[in-house]
Write a protein that holds these residues in place. Sequence first.
Motif, mmCIF file in Angstrom:
data_model
loop_
_atom_site.group_PDB
_atom_site.id
_atom_site.type_symbol
_atom_site.label_atom_id
_atom_site.label_comp_id
_atom_site.label_asym_id
_atom_site.label_seq_id
_atom_site.Cartn_x
_atom_site.Cartn_y
_atom_site.Cartn_z
ATOM 1 N N LYS A 293 0.798 -1.240 -0.095
ATOM 2 C CA LYS A 293 -0.174 -0.109 -0.099
ATOM 3 C C LYS A 293 0.946 1.147 0.052
ATOM 4 O O LYS A 293 1.851 1.305 0.721
ATOM 5 C CB LYS A 293 -0.849 -0.097 1.372
ATOM 6 N N SER A 294 0.480 2.244 -0.893
ATOM 7 C CA SER A 294 0.934 3.425 -0.697
ATOM 8 C C SER A 294 0.085 4.720 -0.137
ATOM 9 O O SER A 294 -1.093 4.223 0.317
ATOM 10 C CB SER A 294 1.457 3.918 -2.132
ATOM 11 N N GLY A 295 0.565 5.510 0.318
ATOM 12 C CA GLY A 295 -0.376 6.743 1.012
ATOM 13 C C GLY A 295 -0.522 6.535 2.425
ATOM 14 O O GLY A 295 0.322 5.900 2.929
ATOM 15 N N ASP B 141 -8.401 4.356 -2.471
ATOM 16 C CA ASP B 141 -9.231 5.103 -3.455
ATOM 17 C C ASP B 141 -10.330 4.196 -3.889
ATOM 18 O O ASP B 141 -11.499 4.607 -4.275
ATOM 19 C CB ASP B 141 -8.397 5.464 -4.673
ATOM 20 N N GLN C 138 1.168 3.415 4.646
ATOM 21 C CA GLN C 138 1.936 2.980 3.666
ATOM 22 C C GLN C 138 2.485 1.743 4.218
ATOM 23 O O GLN C 138 3.211 1.567 5.160
ATOM 24 C CB GLN C 138 2.925 4.041 3.417
ATOM 25 N N SER D 154 -5.559 2.557 -9.905
ATOM 26 C CA SER D 154 -3.947 2.006 -9.807
ATOM 27 C C SER D 154 -3.895 0.725 -9.164
ATOM 28 O O SER D 154 -2.905 -0.131 -9.620
ATOM 29 C CB SER D 154 -3.382 3.163 -9.109
ATOM 30 N N TRP D 155 -4.502 0.405 -8.290
ATOM 31 C CA TRP D 155 -4.468 -0.767 -7.467
ATOM 32 C C TRP D 155 -4.807 -1.891 -8.291
ATOM 33 O O TRP D 155 -4.088 -2.910 -8.309
ATOM 34 C CB TRP D 155 -5.265 -0.788 -6.161
ATOM 35 N N ALA E 115 0.411 1.069 -4.812
ATOM 36 C CA ALA E 115 -0.739 1.901 -5.255
ATOM 37 C C ALA E 115 -1.552 2.082 -3.823
ATOM 38 O O ALA E 115 -1.605 1.215 -2.866
ATOM 39 C CB ALA E 115 -1.663 1.020 -6.353
ATOM 40 N N ASP E 116 -2.396 3.081 -3.875
ATOM 41 C CA ASP E 116 -3.477 3.341 -2.638
ATOM 42 C C ASP E 116 -4.818 2.855 -3.000
ATOM 43 O O ASP E 116 -5.553 3.507 -3.646
ATOM 44 C CB ASP E 116 -3.157 4.888 -2.437
ATOM 45 N N THR F 276 -3.183 10.126 -6.960
ATOM 46 C CA THR F 276 -2.662 8.670 -6.817
ATOM 47 C C THR F 276 -3.213 7.955 -8.081
ATOM 48 O O THR F 276 -3.018 6.389 -7.988
ATOM 49 C CB THR F 276 -3.222 8.062 -5.559
ATOM 50 N N GLN F 277 -4.151 8.543 -9.071
ATOM 51 C CA GLN F 277 -4.624 7.929 -9.905
ATOM 52 C C GLN F 277 -4.085 8.420 -11.382
ATOM 53 O O GLN F 277 -4.031 9.673 -11.541
ATOM 54 C CB GLN F 277 -6.121 8.051 -10.165
#
Length: 475
Positions: free
Chosen positions: A215-217, A230, A220, A288-289, A226-227, A273-274
């Motif tokens: 996970k990002s953001g 969202d 994390q 993104s995920w 990717a987050d 993030t997208q």
Amino acid sequence: MSQLPQSIGKWLGLMLLASASAWAKPPATAVFCAKYPTAPACVGTLPACTYCHVAAPQRNVFGAAIEAWVAPGAPRPLSDGDFSMALPGALGSVESLDSDGDNVSNLVEIQRGTLPGDPNSFPTDIPCAGGSNPQFKVCQYDLRYVYRKVLLDFCGFSPTYGMMRTFQALATDDLKRTYLDGELDRCLGTDFWRGKNGVLWKLAHPKIRPVGSLKSGEDQGQIPLADYYDDYALFAYSHTDDHDVRSVLTADFFAQRSGTNPTVYTAVPSLPTQVVDQPHRAGNMTTSWTLAYFVMFTALPRNAASQMYRAYLGLDIAKQEGIYSVANEPRDYDAKGVQAPACAACHATLDPLSYPYRNYNGLTGPTNQFGRYVPNRLETFFANQGPTLAMTPESGVIFNQPVSSLTQWGQVAANSDAFLRATVTDYWKLLLGHPPQPEENAEFVALWQALKTTHNYRVRPMLHQLIRTEAYGAP
Ligand SMILES: [Ca+2]
Ligand SMILES: [Ca+2]
């Protein structure tokens, strides 16, 4: 077997007493048992006269229902022969009726060994059996029970004694129903229901399949790819505030989460993030995920397509669900051997579902291309993977319907009955603890059909209908 002569003797005795009757016919029990040889009333015994009679010749409600179908119009008394001829058909004619009003059909009562002419005799394991008999409240919609359950399911706590008394003090059932609707709406606004890691997020887990280490953001992990918060945000957005639930597969926008108590989800045209450009967005199918995790490094993203098909439409191709074989498929553009007999059956559906993903990039090429729609992606990043790969079309087929893009795929999917069924099934399982049972099917079908026709794809009014179902409200 020792019972048999005794019961026949008893039966004969009763029949003799009733010999003046035109109806309490000696052949009746034999004909009955010839028609229903496995009925408990016929196994090792014969039905008592009380099966059809109060006291011969006076019939009970079941006997009376049959009588109306035995050679109607023919002069009485009937001969034993005429009677025996007419009885099987008459029995058949009343099978689907519930003559004694205990909510169990005559046929089921015959098969289960309870008395079809006695409302106090019914199978105890059938929901709603017993009808309005005050002794048996099991199957009645119970407003008090519903109040408790609504608070627990949607707000996360049981009502206090004081709350319960306030509810009970409401003068009429109508007032109580209105109160329940208000409480449901209040609970749908709580973080228990819609907040981070709330109930709606849990509904979304199997669709998004979060992996904390990637996970990002916010929150994390070690390898931030990717987050997926969202994805949760768009899912929750689609399922709240009377938004169109189809947005989860069709949105060309994103959802931004903000605040707590209440948590708010707002549609926004872009997020840092997208990275998929707007014309190529299809809700959570193109985040993104989803692209990082389900497309990952693959050329033809079968995994992404089958996950969307399973998660949002309830159709698991690996279990032979949702098979719509397309003629002349699979073509095996990526030379994976999917034309082998063991694979072809599934891949004739799966591969045309996957083609529209051909230009959606996972984790191939330079990092600034991750999670993007890349025109000619296969030609650009997979040039060395066989001569026919580049021939993979972007057009595909879902539910036998040709589509030219993944956004169209999302539209067809979101407008399908499968999507309605899957959406309502999620809530059904959540709130009732099991998938719809056969005896609940009528209410379940009415619910998913209403999600489209009456509720215009809004979850909130569907939930108001759900809490009024017998399935939800009968303890
Ligand atoms: Ca009955
Ligand atoms: Ca009965």
